[in-house]
Design an enzyme around this catalytic site. Structure first.
Site, short mmCIF file in Angstrom:
data_model
loop_
_atom_site.label_atom_id
_atom_site.label_comp_id
_atom_site.label_asym_id
_atom_site.label_seq_id
_atom_site.Cartn_x
_atom_site.Cartn_y
_atom_site.Cartn_z
N GLY A 142 2.23 -12.77 5.11
CA GLY A 142 2.50 -12.49 6.01
C GLY A 142 2.34 -11.01 6.47
O GLY A 142 2.29 -10.64 5.43
N VAL A 177 -7.41 -0.03 -3.05
CA VAL A 177 -8.12 -0.75 -4.39
C VAL A 177 -9.70 -0.63 -4.26
O VAL A 177 -10.40 0.34 -4.73
CB VAL A 177 -8.07 -2.78 -4.17
CG1 VAL A 177 -8.71 -2.85 -4.62
CG2 VAL A 177 -6.45 -2.53 -4.34
N VAL A 178 -10.13 -0.38 -3.04
CA VAL A 178 -11.66 -0.16 -2.41
C VAL A 178 -12.39 0.97 -3.61
O VAL A 178 -12.36 1.09 -4.33
CB VAL A 178 -12.07 -0.14 -1.33
CG1 VAL A 178 -13.45 -0.04 -1.50
CG2 VAL A 178 -11.95 -2.50 -1.09
N THR A 187 5.11 -6.63 1.11
CA THR A 187 5.98 -7.31 2.63
C THR A 187 7.64 -6.97 2.96
O THR A 187 7.70 -5.97 2.18
CB THR A 187 6.31 -8.93 1.80
OG1 THR A 187 8.05 -10.12 2.25
CG2 THR A 187 7.36 -8.86 0.15
N ASP A 247 10.17 -8.10 3.09
CA ASP A 247 11.19 -8.83 2.57
C ASP A 247 11.91 -7.92 1.95
O ASP A 247 13.08 -8.16 1.36
CB ASP A 247 11.00 -10.42 2.81
CG ASP A 247 10.52 -11.08 3.34
OD1 ASP A 247 10.88 -11.03 4.48
OD2 ASP A 247 9.83 -11.87 3.28
N GLY A 292 24.97 2.58 10.96
CA GLY A 292 26.40 2.34 11.25
C GLY A 292 26.84 1.26 11.59
O GLY A 292 27.41 1.08 12.57
#
Ligand code: F6P
Length: 325
Positions: free
Chosen positions: A13, A25-26, A127, A129, A187
């Site tokens: 995802g 990274v590059v 992610t 999640d 809340g």
């Protein structure tokens, strides 16, 4: 140490901060005098040979971009050993010396499969999640939370003005982190998450109680993976005359949460993790995931990452319990 050629792919995802991670990274690889290669469309592109060289300029302007520069897919074929062997053969044919896999749990399982064939791999958890073991926070979750929070704050305006109750369903797959954190920050009167078993009647009573105690609004934040998601909960309330007083409306945030422009926290985390991944290759440390644990860069073996379920922070649960009314 001989120069390396590091390939990077984004998988699963899409999430805010994936581009910033590729950039880090590059840039970190090039800084060390290594070559960098982007693999398009995740594991699918690894199988079909969609490799392209990346220089520092190619990733310029990427840190703030939403959308996935290298694109991403969920590749079911990659579960087969034959596909995994082909992937390693493709990497070797391109003289790649190390692979960085950017994605969630499914992607890290793919990373482990490649590592088990003896190829050097480092994973970075990205992610919305926040369900990957080996890091306190995954890249992407902070931005997704801010999107959810903005939606909750807006929905509250109608809830207050028209004295309505709202269910806001957030993503998160089997994890309640997004719901819990956005519910606390927003809340909410009620939070339903997969990790905590709820009695449907007690939950609906809690919302009704908020009404009856004269709360300005009644907002329930529901995780998509909760036993009673927004549809199940609102059907129960609608069918029970006891709750006739509650004028319940439903909003599912769905993919709205994934497309945000990455905020400061995600851009910084992505930058730390991209550099940490290259440091692993420099040390000869592979088959690991780089993450942030207690504010420090941490390295965890991919077998542990893939086989361990991340649990919700008990302090966050305590906070919710302490502050709800
Ligand atoms: O894993 C990220 C996530 O957005 C989950 O929260 C959600 O359940 C899932 O992906 C949706 O998957 P897809 O993009 O394949 O529809």
């Amino acid at each position: 140490m001989s120069p390396q050629k590091i390939a990077v792919l984004t998988s699963g995802g899409d999430a805010p901060g994936m581009n910033a991670t590729v950039r880090a990274v590059v840039r970190s690889a090039i800084r060390r005098g290594w070559q960098a290669v982007g693999i398009e469309s995740g594991f699918a592109g690894l199988l079909s040979g969609q490799f392209r060289s990346l220089d520092s300029h190619d990733v310029s302007g990427l840190i703030e971009k939403s959308g996935i520069f290298l694109r991403t897919t969920r590749c079911h074929e990659f579960r087969q050993e034959r596909a995994q062997a082909k992937a390693v053969a493709n990497l070797r044919a391109h003289n790649i010396t190390g692979l960085v896999v950017i994605g969630g749990n499914g992607s890290q399982a793919g990373a482990l499969a490649i590592a088990q064939q003896g190829f050097p791999v480092v994973g970075i958890a990205v992610t919305i999640d926040n369900d990957v073991f080996g890091t306190d926070v995954t890249i992407g979750v902070d931005t997704a939370l801010n999107v959810a929070l903005e939606a909750i704050d807006r929905i509250k305006v109608t809830a207050v003005s028209q004295k309505r109750a709202f269910l806001v369903e957030v993503m998160g797959r089997d994890s309640g982190y997004l719901a819990l954190a956005s519910g606390i920050a927003g809340g909410a009167e009620l939070i339903l998450i997969p990790e905590i078993e709820v009695d449907l009647e007690a939950a609906a009573d809690q919302l009704l109680g908020a009404y009856q105690r004269g709360h300005a609004h009644a907002i329930a934040v529901v995780a998509e993976g909760a036993r009673y998601n927004a549809d199940a909960f609102s059907a129960y309330v609608a069918a029970n005359p006891k709750y006739a007083q509650i004028r319940l409306r439903e909003t599912k945030l769905d993919y709205v949460q994934r497309g945000g422009v990455p905020g400061v926290a995600d851009r910084l985390l992505a930058s730390y993790m991209g550099v940490a991944a290259c440091e692993c290759f420099a040390r000869g440390e592979h088959a690991v995931l780089v993450g942030m644990v207690a504010g420090k860069v941490a390295v965890t073996g991919l077998p542990t990452v893939v086989s361990t379920q991340k649990v919700l922070d008990p302090e966050l649960l305590r906070l919710w319990d302490e502050l709800r009314d």
